[in-house]
Scaffold this active site. Sequence first.
Site, short mmCIF file in Angstrom:
data_model
loop_
_atom_site.label_atom_id
_atom_site.label_comp_id
_atom_site.label_asym_id
_atom_site.label_seq_id
_atom_site.Cartn_x
_atom_site.Cartn_y
_atom_site.Cartn_z
N CYS A 104 58.96 18.85 80.94
CA CYS A 104 59.15 17.43 80.68
C CYS A 104 59.56 16.70 81.96
O CYS A 104 60.56 17.07 82.59
CB CYS A 104 60.22 17.22 79.61
N HIS B 108 58.10 23.55 68.80
CA HIS B 108 57.62 23.50 70.18
C HIS B 108 58.72 24.08 71.07
O HIS B 108 59.83 23.54 71.11
CB HIS B 108 57.33 22.05 70.55
#
Length: 325
Positions: A247, A214
Amino acid sequence: MDGLPQRVSIREVGLRDGLQNEAPLPTEAKVRLLEALASTGVPRIELTAFVSPRAVPAMADAAAMAAAAGTFRDDGPEFSALVASPGGARRAVDAGITTVEYVVSASDGHSRANVKATTDEALARTSGVADIVHGAGGRLEVIIATAWDCPFDGPTDPDRTVRVAAGALALGADSLAVADTIGTATPGRVTALISRIRVELSPSAAQPITLGAHFHNTRGAGLACAWAAVQAGVTQLDAAVGGFGGCPFAPGASGNIATEELVYLLDDSGIATGIDLEAALAAAALVEEIVGRPGASNLLRAGDRKRGRTPVSTDLNTIASDAAS
């Protein structure tokens, strides 16, 4: 090309990672995007996250999204959800989602910011998550966040990432993924870490570990890192339509690699993805419409070079009609 896989499986994470930093969107808008993504032929879709709605308000409708996914045919994409605790895993399986990703940060700094626990404490919870998922007949993937670098602790010692990977497998993970959470990795470091994990943790050369990757494109190296991962033997990659994402617990982290750009890179290199590029471009245009701002996809702006710049429709009826013709 010699040594490269014939096919790479892409997991579309736009509905979760792509939207988790955005202001909460109506569930109806997310369902429109879900339908557009499913129409691309993508084999796997990360649907949502069963996490605290106070910490991540954009994921507060996780159960509703799981219900929406239940309307798809059995031959549609595989749906999964991300969790941060055994409680989240219980909510996911109760909602009918049994393919689950559990995040363990390789660095203590990010782990404390993300789940208010050290790496070892979060890792120890893997067994509880695995028991819940396996009890529902499901499959658990542990995603190792900050596998290369942490915004709080700096570079992550590769020994630490490998130790977390080994521990996750011992505690019940069925597969693993390594995540460049803040987009600082470079191809050489990607190759080194992935090769080491595959060599040290695979049961045998004939039975390699199932390892995904990822990448974020924060510093412009995301696609290069994805290519390096494929060269190192990875055949499962995450990407987010339109290049959205980031994030909320990692300062400075920005978008994922764009699904449509990854499809363009792989398909044009002779590696099949099973994803229709025009449908992926349409989904990228739709997410920009829904979010209300441009994403980071160069391909959406420039168009597929084989056909030049073409108008991208966000109307699903048009997409379906074009696909049938």
